[in-house]
Scaffold this active site. Structure first.
Site, PDB file in Angstrom:
ATOM      1  CD  GLU A 199      -3.049  -0.525   0.033  1.00 50.26           C
ATOM      2  OE1 GLU A 199      -3.108  -0.170  -1.167  1.00 50.26           O
ATOM      3  OE2 GLU A 199      -3.579  -1.560   0.469  1.00 50.26           O
TER       4      GLU A 199
ATOM      5  CG  ASP B  99       0.308   2.920  -6.544  1.00 50.03           C
ATOM      6  OD1 ASP B  99       0.548   3.714  -5.612  1.00 50.03           O
ATOM      7  OD2 ASP B  99      -0.805   2.856  -7.117  1.00 50.03           O
TER       8      ASP B  99
ATOM      9  CB  SER C  48     -15.972   3.219  -7.408  1.00 52.16           C
ATOM     10  OG  SER C  48     -15.667   4.365  -6.668  1.00 52.16           O
ATOM     11  CB  SER C  49     -12.139   6.832  -9.265  1.00 49.27           C
ATOM     12  OG  SER C  49     -12.277   6.929  -7.921  1.00 49.27           O
TER      13      SER C  49
ATOM     14  CG  ASP D  81      -6.436   1.951  -7.497  1.00 50.96           C
ATOM     15  OD1 ASP D  81      -5.743   1.093  -6.930  1.00 50.96           O
ATOM     16  OD2 ASP D  81      -6.867   2.971  -6.932  1.00 50.96           O
TER      17      ASP D  81
HETATM   18  C1  GLA Z   1      -5.333   4.609  -3.984  1.00 51.83           C
HETATM   19  C2  GLA Z   1      -4.581   5.003  -5.249  1.00 51.83           C
HETATM   20  C3  GLA Z   1      -3.560   3.943  -5.646  1.00 51.83           C
HETATM   21  C4  GLA Z   1      -2.660   3.549  -4.469  1.00 51.83           C
HETATM   22  C5  GLA Z   1      -3.502   3.271  -3.214  1.00 51.83           C
HETATM   23  C6  GLA Z   1      -2.630   3.074  -2.001  1.00 51.83           C
HETATM   24  O1  GLA Z   1      -6.125   3.485  -4.227  1.00 51.83           O
HETATM   25  O2  GLA Z   1      -5.483   5.212  -6.314  1.00 51.83           O
HETATM   26  O3  GLA Z   1      -2.793   4.399  -6.728  1.00 51.83           O
HETATM   27  O4  GLA Z   1      -1.697   4.517  -4.232  1.00 51.83           O
HETATM   28  O5  GLA Z   1      -4.405   4.324  -2.938  1.00 51.83           O
HETATM   29  O6  GLA Z   1      -1.847   1.943  -2.143  1.00 51.83           O
END
Ligand code: GLA
Length: 385
Positions: free
Chosen positions: A33, A36, A126-127, A171
């Site tokens: 988490e 990315d 969802s986005s 995501d």
């Molecule tokens: C959100 C962001 C992702 C990632 C997570 C945390 O979902 O859209 O790119 O950074 O938070 O891991």
């Protein structure tokens, strides 16, 4: 598929035509988490929950898009040279259109109906599912071949540059490339992906805290900035680093004098989390679920104490989950400040888990959590009516 069938019928009532239907999934991230955007590693799976787009091309350069979730219609001019974001669901649609257009993709106008069974703002992407489903659908009806990785990049740019959320690529990439029955180990620098099988004796169970705190997007961008500051400060002594991906836990300890608080803790989370992802993959591949669970638990502690993106409800949900027999590990998933947790649970214990966690969380907060076991699904694509 009943959802596609209903959506096609609704589309025909609203627009008087027969549409094509596309679907892009949400995601759950098992571990990795806030790594990315630091060019590190993540281990997400695509969900069965998804956003569906019914679409038919028009003869002009306009989009007429209706969202069933928000019960609202927007009209978008594809030739508008400088659209502006207005903090509205349609920003994701306009952002994707604009990004594709600037990349030289000539899109056709279209009527669009959008439906989703992904809860909005629950940290299940969802986005990204909205961006990817609309982008894929529009490219398909415009006769443009879709490269899933290029589409994920365009959708991420739409969110970074138009919506103003400086998210990483996890995501959008898992929504484009998800693989049934697998997690994907993604190297967010090279975008190399490796499927990781989940032992059928365990399930990934998602628990939605049903809360979303205001801090989510402003603090997200702040964390990203803090990581960039960490890289700049460490660069003084560590030559050739481009991102926290290039830094080890040992570097952070060795050069602690360069890093003021809270930058030092932010860096410690990211570099430790990158290692945990790789260790978790090795553990899953060796069917060492106890070790994998331990790494998941450590990830939560690090997100709570060092990265400071958890909240009372997430901590409570994790604590309750961990007290249930048959649970290997539990942590917050996604950006944080509310949303969901993910737990690694013995498949045989899932029913008991759902009941116990649901009851205890409700008793403590007055909120009935949504709890479900995931079957990892595939990425974006067309759906047969
Ligand atoms: C959100 C962001 C992702 C990632 C997570 C945390 O979902 O859209 O790119 O950074 O938070 O891991």
């Amino acid at each position: 598929m009943p959802i596609a069938h209903d959506l096609a019928a609704q589309f025909a009532r609203r627009f008087g035509r027969t549409p094509r239907i596309f679907r892009a999934p949400g995601r759950v991230n098992l571990i990795g988490e806030h790594t990315d955007y630091n060019e590190g590693f993540v281990l997400p799976a695509a969900l069965e929950l998804a956003t569906y787009v019914a679409i038919a091309p028009r003869g002009d350069r306009r989009l007429c898009a209706h969202s069933c979730t928000f019960d609202a219609t927007v009209k978008i001019d594809l030739d508008d040279p400088a659209p502006t974001a207005r903090k509205h669901w349609s920003d994701y649609v306009v952002g994707v259109v604009l990004t594709l257009d600037r990349a030289g993709q000539r899109l056709t106008g279209a009527d669009i109906l959008i439906w989703s069974d992904l809860p909005v703002g629950a940290g299940l992407s969802s986005s990204a599912a909205l961006e990817v489903s609309v982008g894929y659908a529009l490219m398909s009806v415009s006769g443009i071949p879709v490269d899933p990785i290029a589409l994920a990049r365009s959708c991420r740019s739409a969110e970074n540059d138009f919506v103003g959320m400086r998210c990483g690529i996890m995501d959008q990439l898992i929504s484009c490339c998800g693989l049934a029955d697998h997690l994907l180990l993604i190297d967010c620098r090279s975008l190399d992906m490796r499927p990781v099988r989940i032992d059928p004796s365990v399930s990934l169970v998602v628990c939605n805290t049903m809360v979303r705190h205001e801090l989510a997007s402003s603090t997200y961008n702040l964390r990203r900035h803090e990581c960039e500051q960490g890289v700049a400060l460490l660069s003084d002594r560590l030559g050739g680093i481009a991102a926290l991906r290039d830094v080890t836990p040992r570097d952070v300890a060795t050069y602690a004098d360069l890093l003021p608080e809270p930058i030092s803790r932010r860096c410690r989370h990211v570099v430790g989390e990158n290692m945990r992802v790789l260790e978790a993959v090795a553990a899953l591949e060796a069917s060492d679920l106890v070790l994998c669970g331990r790494l998941i638990n450590q990830s939560h502690v690090s997100l709570r104490d060092d990265y400071e993106v958890s909240c009372t409800e997430l901590d409570l949900m994790v604590e309750i989950a961990r007290s249930v027999p048959g649970v290997y590990g539990s942590r917050m998933t996604g950006g944080g400040f509310g949303g969901c947790t993910v737990s690694l649970v013995e498949t045989e214990a899932v029913d008991r888990f759902t009941e116990t966690v649901g009851r205890a969380y409700h008793a403590a907060t007055g909120k009935a959590p949504q709890i479900f076991a995931c079957s990892p699904g595939s990425g974006v694509g067309p759906v047969c009516i």
